[in-house]
Design a protein around this motif. Structure first.
Motif, PDB file in Angstrom:
ATOM      1  N   MET A   1      24.295  -6.590  78.845  1.00  0.00           N
ATOM      2  CA  MET A   1      23.803  -5.880  80.020  1.00  0.00           C
ATOM      3  C   MET A   1      24.219  -4.415  79.967  1.00  0.00           C
ATOM      4  O   MET A   1      25.330  -4.088  79.563  1.00  0.00           O
ATOM      5  CB  MET A   1      24.357  -6.522  81.301  1.00  0.00           C
ATOM      6  CG  MET A   1      23.909  -5.844  82.580  1.00  0.00           C
ATOM      7  SD  MET A   1      24.616  -6.631  84.044  1.00  0.00           S
ATOM      8  CE  MET A   1      24.043  -5.507  85.309  1.00  0.00           C
ATOM      9  N   ARG A   2      23.324  -3.555  80.342  1.00  0.00           N
ATOM     10  CA  ARG A   2      23.571  -2.114  80.319  1.00  0.00           C
ATOM     11  C   ARG A   2      24.366  -1.693  81.560  1.00  0.00           C
ATOM     12  O   ARG A   2      24.098  -2.138  82.668  1.00  0.00           O
ATOM     13  CB  ARG A   2      22.215  -1.398  80.289  1.00  0.00           C
ATOM     14  CG  ARG A   2      22.257   0.132  80.299  1.00  0.00           C
ATOM     15  CD  ARG A   2      20.807   0.622  80.350  1.00  0.00           C
ATOM     16  NE  ARG A   2      20.688   2.048  80.499  1.00  0.00           N
ATOM     17  CZ  ARG A   2      20.580   2.914  79.492  1.00  0.00           C
ATOM     18  NH1 ARG A   2      20.567   2.466  78.252  1.00  0.00           N
ATOM     19  NH2 ARG A   2      20.471   4.205  79.723  1.00  0.00           N
ATOM     20  N   ASN A   3      25.355  -0.806  81.359  1.00  0.00           N
ATOM     21  CA  ASN A   3      26.132  -0.327  82.501  1.00  0.00           C
ATOM     22  C   ASN A   3      26.514   1.137  82.299  1.00  0.00           C
ATOM     23  O   ASN A   3      26.429   1.681  81.192  1.00  0.00           O
ATOM     24  CB  ASN A   3      27.403  -1.168  82.706  1.00  0.00           C
ATOM     25  CG  ASN A   3      27.916  -1.102  84.134  1.00  0.00           C
ATOM     26  OD1 ASN A   3      27.352  -0.416  84.990  1.00  0.00           O
ATOM     27  ND2 ASN A   3      28.987  -1.816  84.402  1.00  0.00           N
TER      28      ASN A   3
ATOM     29  N   SER B   1      33.030  -3.312  81.222  1.00  0.00           N
ATOM     30  CA  SER B   1      33.601  -2.141  81.883  1.00  0.00           C
ATOM     31  C   SER B   1      32.493  -1.337  82.558  1.00  0.00           C
ATOM     32  O   SER B   1      31.307  -1.582  82.348  1.00  0.00           O
ATOM     33  CB  SER B   1      34.338  -1.260  80.869  1.00  0.00           C
ATOM     34  OG  SER B   1      33.441  -0.749  79.908  1.00  0.00           O
ATOM     35  N   GLY B   2      32.893  -0.387  83.388  1.00  0.00           N
ATOM     36  CA  GLY B   2      31.942   0.507  84.026  1.00  0.00           C
ATOM     37  C   GLY B   2      31.754   0.239  85.507  1.00  0.00           C
ATOM     38  O   GLY B   2      32.615  -0.339  86.187  1.00  0.00           O
TER      39      GLY B   2
ATOM     40  N   LYS C   1      44.254   3.016  82.450  1.00  0.00           N
ATOM     41  CA  LYS C   1      43.917   2.696  81.070  1.00  0.00           C
ATOM     42  C   LYS C   1      42.779   1.688  81.042  1.00  0.00           C
ATOM     43  O   LYS C   1      42.349   1.171  82.086  1.00  0.00           O
ATOM     44  CB  LYS C   1      45.144   2.144  80.342  1.00  0.00           C
ATOM     45  CG  LYS C   1      45.710   0.866  80.928  1.00  0.00           C
ATOM     46  CD  LYS C   1      46.972   0.444  80.216  1.00  0.00           C
ATOM     47  CE  LYS C   1      47.490  -0.898  80.727  1.00  0.00           C
ATOM     48  NZ  LYS C   1      47.788  -0.923  82.164  1.00  0.00           N
ATOM     49  N   LYS C   2      42.287   1.411  79.857  1.00  0.00           N
ATOM     50  CA  LYS C   2      41.162   0.503  79.686  1.00  0.00           C
ATOM     51  C   LYS C   2      41.453  -0.852  80.334  1.00  0.00           C
ATOM     52  O   LYS C   2      42.528  -1.419  80.157  1.00  0.00           O
ATOM     53  CB  LYS C   2      40.853   0.309  78.195  1.00  0.00           C
ATOM     54  CG  LYS C   2      39.606  -0.521  77.936  1.00  0.00           C
ATOM     55  CD  LYS C   2      39.264  -0.534  76.458  1.00  0.00           C
ATOM     56  CE  LYS C   2      38.063  -1.416  76.168  1.00  0.00           C
ATOM     57  NZ  LYS C   2      36.856  -0.990  76.912  1.00  0.00           N
TER      58      LYS C   2
ATOM     59  N   ALA D   1      33.000   3.694  95.683  1.00  0.00           N
ATOM     60  CA  ALA D   1      32.507   3.179  94.404  1.00  0.00           C
ATOM     61  C   ALA D   1      33.638   2.524  93.640  1.00  0.00           C
ATOM     62  O   ALA D   1      34.761   3.045  93.626  1.00  0.00           O
ATOM     63  CB  ALA D   1      31.864   4.285  93.566  1.00  0.00           C
ATOM     64  N   ALA D   2      33.348   1.407  93.012  1.00  0.00           N
ATOM     65  CA  ALA D   2      34.327   0.663  92.228  1.00  0.00           C
ATOM     66  C   ALA D   2      33.928   0.705  90.755  1.00  0.00           C
ATOM     67  O   ALA D   2      32.761   0.500  90.410  1.00  0.00           O
ATOM     68  CB  ALA D   2      34.421  -0.778  92.708  1.00  0.00           C
ATOM     69  N   PHE D   3      34.910   0.971  89.884  1.00  0.00           N
ATOM     70  CA  PHE D   3      34.692   1.003  88.443  1.00  0.00           C
ATOM     71  C   PHE D   3      35.783   0.205  87.734  1.00  0.00           C
ATOM     72  O   PHE D   3      36.940   0.188  88.183  1.00  0.00           O
ATOM     73  CB  PHE D   3      34.735   2.443  87.915  1.00  0.00           C
ATOM     74  CG  PHE D   3      33.473   3.214  88.071  1.00  0.00           C
ATOM     75  CD1 PHE D   3      32.565   3.339  87.024  1.00  0.00           C
ATOM     76  CD2 PHE D   3      33.168   3.830  89.282  1.00  0.00           C
ATOM     77  CE1 PHE D   3      31.406   4.067  87.171  1.00  0.00           C
ATOM     78  CE2 PHE D   3      32.007   4.564  89.437  1.00  0.00           C
ATOM     79  CZ  PHE D   3      31.118   4.670  88.377  1.00  0.00           C
TER      80      PHE D   3
END
Length: 329
Positions: free
Chosen positions: A1-3, A177-178, A306-307, A325-327
């Protein structure tokens, strides 16, 4: 899936440093003590006469582009969130596109006051998710409110400052992620409580307007002090629920940086320690829509996130506009 993922950040403040003592002399009274004890503000940066919003944007953008490891001509879109634009028209983003040589990028400005950066990053994320032509989008929060301050108004002149923060969002396939989710709300009944009300079609600038100072920032009424903490708390719970996480799992909160007590009250509501939020107002004052991306950039540079970490960006500003917004980094 694209993010949409955060691939680079950058920030910039002007060189003109003003410590609280400057305002003691300007206003003829001790404002330093109150600023330190109530807001933690010790200093801030203002543009010189020959500096403006576009200069702040350019410096922050160049840092973010370098940090993301891309070229300016690889940008597909530039979105600038500001309520202190370079001009009423054309958009500040168009001027920046030319300065950067971002020949492939579309541009527009977005204004939801100090909630604007989060509104813009929400918008940019959904561009990337919905349309494969967008691979890299530059999002900037910029603030040069010193240009609109009444030097005799101690309610505003000591608080507001200048700066810019930039983020590069990049498309990534098959990633966990994202971008997670985002929400925007407005309580428009407060639209006439604080703002820069002259200069548009409602109150065009003329000699009378300038002579009366109505073209400058006006703090007309005090907002209910519970408004921000209550809204921020509700937004945090909603974002956490939609992301499928517990509030305690959020690594860091990046907030509108005008009142540290409001941030503390929100964290108390959530049952979190004070260090869950990132604070920069002590050294930068209130930089409006730039505050959140400036804080975000500093956290990335300092290795504070961090990641794999989940972060919440929550802004509010005149209008009254709210955006969260949540990332996942």
């Amino acid at each position: 899936m694209r993010n949409a993922t955060i691939s680079g950040t950058g920030s910039y403040v002007p060189k003109r440093l003003l410590k609280n003592e400057y305002f003691n002399e300007l206003l003829g009274e001790d404002v330093d003590t109150w600023l330190r004890e109530n807001l933690t503000i010790e200093q801030r940066y203002w543009c010189d006469e020959d500096e403006s919003t576009i200069d702040l944007c350019e410096h922050a953008a160049l840092k973010a582009i370098e940090n993301a490891g891309i070229r300016a001509d690889e940008l597909d879109q530039i979105i600038i969130s500001t309520d202190t634009p370079e001009n009423i028209s054309p958009a500040t983003a168009a001027v920046l596109q030319h300065r950067l040589g971002a020949t492939g990028a579309g541009t527009f400005d977005l204004n939801s006051a100090c909630a604007g950066f989060v509104s813009a990053i929400d918008t940019a994320s959904k561009y990337i998710i919905a349309d494969k032509q967008y691979k890299h989008i530059l999002v900037i929060g910029a603030y040069a409110m010193s240009k609109y301050l009444n030097r005799k108004d101690k309610k505003t002149v000591t608080l507001f400052a200048d700066g810019a923060g930039a983020v590069i969002l990049s498309a990534k396939e098959n990633t966990d992620s994202g971008f997670l989710n985002a929400h925007q709300f407005t309580q428009g009944q407060y639209h006439d409580w604080m703002g820069v009300y002259a200069g548009g079609t409602g109150i065009p600038v003329n000699h009378d307007v300038v002579d009366s100072g109505k073209h400058l920032l006006q703090f007309v009424k005090k907002f209910p002090k519970e408004l921000n903490p209550t809204m921020w708390t509700e937004m945090s719970h909603r974002m956490a629920k939609e992301a499928g996480i517990e509030i305690k799992d959020v690594k860091k909160f990046f907030m509108t940086q005008i009142n540290i007590n409001a941030i503390h009250e929100m964290l108390d509501n959530l049952g979190l320690e004070k260090d869950k939020a990132k604070y920069i107002m002590h050294k930068y004052g209130y930089t409006g829509s730039a505050a959140i991306p400036m804080a975000l950039d500093e956290s990335f540079r300092n290795g504070e996130i961090k990641k794999g970490d989940t972060i919440f960006l929550i802004g509010s500003g005149g209008g009254l506009s709210f955006a969260g917004a949540a990332f996942k980094v």
